[in-house]
Design an enzyme around this catalytic site. Structure first.
Site, PDB file in Angstrom:
ATOM      1  CG  HIS B  36      -2.231  -0.663   1.005  1.00 42.67           C
ATOM      2  ND1 HIS B  36      -2.364  -2.026   1.055  1.00 42.67           N
ATOM      3  CD2 HIS B  36      -3.455  -0.167   0.711  1.00 42.67           C
ATOM      4  CE1 HIS B  36      -3.630  -2.337   0.813  1.00 42.67           C
ATOM      5  NE2 HIS B  36      -4.312  -1.237   0.600  1.00 42.67           N
ATOM      6  CE  LYS B 101      -7.094 -10.450  11.607  1.00 43.27           C
ATOM      7  NZ  LYS B 101      -6.907  -9.851  12.930  1.00 43.27           N
TER       8      LYS B 101
HETATM    9  S1  SF4 Z   1      -6.291 -15.776  14.079  1.00 37.62           S
HETATM   10 FE1  SF4 Z   1      -4.734 -14.925  15.418  1.00 37.62          FE
HETATM   11  S2  SF4 Z   1      -2.826 -15.125  14.285  1.00 37.62           S
HETATM   12 FE2  SF4 Z   1      -4.489 -15.365  12.841  1.00 37.62          FE
HETATM   13  S3  SF4 Z   1      -4.874 -13.327  11.984  1.00 37.62           S
HETATM   14 FE3  SF4 Z   1      -6.248 -13.571  13.747  1.00 37.62          FE
HETATM   15  S4  SF4 Z   1      -5.117 -12.716  15.467  1.00 37.62           S
HETATM   16 FE4  SF4 Z   1      -3.628 -13.073  13.838  1.00 37.62          FE
END
Ligand code: SF4
Lengths: 280, 190
Positions: B36, B101
């Site tokens: 980015h 996310k």
């Molecule tokens: S599950 Fe845990 S290690 Fe995987 S992206 Fe989410 S916070 Fe990071």
């Protein structure tokens, strides 16, 4: 005097790094299953189902559960009647990590310098802590941890007058601020007491306690349960989209502290909580 | 289940609503922090971008290395807020969707509305499952960034959730509020 060869330490660490990233510990699998069955909010249930599926796929195909295969913490418990031979213990541990991350096709996520940020390309060094204990046992706990959840962890030097209410508020506030970022459902490790550095390591140690095991002290067991209830009542839910499954456990570890202080630390782990214990 | 294909035109975006579960098929690009930063630096210098962003989707992912015989390693989303400072600038030149996310900042939500775009979420930490939906992967540019290089992916039925739709409805706020209002039994009493 019992002798332990560095080459055996290397191969144990190597295998543990790979196993920890492909297979989730059994206590976590069964806790997730239970939470899935109890969850009623449709979106939350859906997400927990995918999390269970992911565990199956990773195990069957031996690919990492998460692409962030983490920075590796190693907790060594070494009996005072043990002698490590054939090289340096620290180098052996790092060599094990190096081989595990190369041969296991795990992501190399460590930079050599925090500001100049050049990748070491082999995921070393590990963060190692040693404890010398009586006897001739040699145990290592290998815990790779992602930074989505590590970044949401916090530490505060409270005043003694803040008391238990201050601790509760700080824990809840930390979980609330973390929201969806640490990939809930989460495990909450709380350290209380010690010094500035000690309290951080207590909170990390709290994350490594088997799920379902409560603090042995009645007072702290009750506090764990109260915080667990309150955190799940926040309704953050899996991935932050609402639901009753926000935390899978709240574990507290404590240590004596100074008359003038009340350190508290909260280390958050995601649902891909990895660890592997080996004894040589 | 809604089936969505790329390119992501305004016509398709109109029908996507916060909370929709969908399966995405088509071509998408990967980029995270370092990529980015490079794209924005090129834009600031008035240079042409190495990928055409119009009607495209960027997936915030730094995959683990592919085992022999595999297309890609584990490939789940990384936390999106770190890309917030860059995202409005990319939306302004035609990017239509992001996959990541976690919640986005106010300026990103405003830019999503202004540019009629959409923010998808892939479930964090189900990277083995998500990698099975990736059928082809090739590095387009910035190979030196390793895991963070920009890749072109062909995906098939990649499971996503609409977290912020083109009207600015945000599942991170509304989903949780709806749950707290509606669920009769909203906590454990172990
Ligand atoms: S599950 Fe845990 S290690 Fe995987 S992206 Fe989410 S916070 Fe990071």
């Amino acid at each position: 005097m019992r002798r332990i060869e560095c080459k055996d330490i290397i191969s144990a660490i190597k295998k543990a790094c790979m196993d920890a990233n492909y297979y989730i510990p059994e206590d976590l699998v069964s806790t997730l299953k239970k939470r899935y069955e109890e969850e009623t909010w449709p979106m939350a249930k859906n997400i927990l189902e995918r999390i269970k599926e992911n565990i199956e796929i990773a195990k069957k195909e031996e690919i990492p559960l998460c692409q962030d295969t983490g920075m590796v913490s190693v907790f060594v418990e070494i009996g005072q009647d043990v002698q490590v031979t054939g090289g340096s213990l620290e180098e052996a541990i790092n060599e094990g990590v190096r081989q595990g991350y190369m041969e296991g096709y795990l992501r190399k996520s460590v930079v050599k310098d925090p500001l100049n940020r050049i990748n070491t390309n082999d995921n070393t060094p590990a963060v190692i802590s040693y404890r010398i204990v009586p006897g001739n046992k040699f145990k290592m706990l290998i815990a790779p941890k992602g930074f989505g959840s590590e970044n949401m962890s916090r530490l505060k030097m409270l005043k003694p007058a803040d008391g238990v209410q201050g601790v509760k508020d700080f824990v809840i506030e930390t979980v609330e601020r973390a929201g969806a970022n640490p990939c809930p459902p989460i495990i909450v490790g709380v350290g209380i007491g010690g010094t500035f550095d000690k309290v951080a390591s207590l909170s990390k140690k709290a994350l490594l306690r088997p799920l379902g095991e409560r603090n042995k002290d009645e007072f702290y067991k009750d506090l764990e349960e109260e915080l667990f209830y309150k955190i799940n009542k926040l309704g953050i839910g899996p991935q932050g989209f609402g639901g009753k499954t926000t935390a899978l456990a709240v574990n507290i570890e404590t240590y004596p502290t100074h008359i003038a202080g009340l350190p508290v630390a909260v280390n958050i782990n995601c649902h891909v909580a990895r660890y592997k214990e080996v004894e040589l | 289940m809604i089936k969505l294909t790329t390119p992501l035109t305004e016509e398709k975006i109109k029908d996507l609503k916060m909370g929709d579960n969908l399966l995405l098929t088509g071509t998408i690009y990967t980029a995270r922090d370092a990529a980015h930063e490079r794209l924005i630096r090129l834009m600031e210098k008035g240079k042409k971008l190495p990928i055409e962003l119009k009607d495209q989707i960027i997936y915030y992912v730094g995959p683990s290395p592919a085992k022999p015989g595999r297309v890609i390693g584990a490939a789940g989303p990384t936390t999106s807020y770190r890309m917030d400072p860059y995202t409005p600038k990319l939306l302004d030149v035609g990017l239509k969707g992001m996959i990541g996310k976690g919640d986005r900042g106010k300026e990103v939500v405003e830019s999503i509305v202004k540019n009629k775009a959409v923010y998808f979420v892939a479930i964090g930490g189900v990277a083995a499952l998500l990698s099975k939906c990736i059928k082809e992967a090739e590095v387009v540019v910035y190979e030196d960034l390793g895991s963070e290089a920009i890749r072109r992916l062909k995906v098939e039925d990649l499971p996503l959730i609409v977290a912020i739709d083109s009207k600015g409805n945000n599942l991170y706020e509304i989903g949780r509020r709806m749950y707290l209002e509606k669920a009769e039994d909203n906590a454990y009493l172990d």
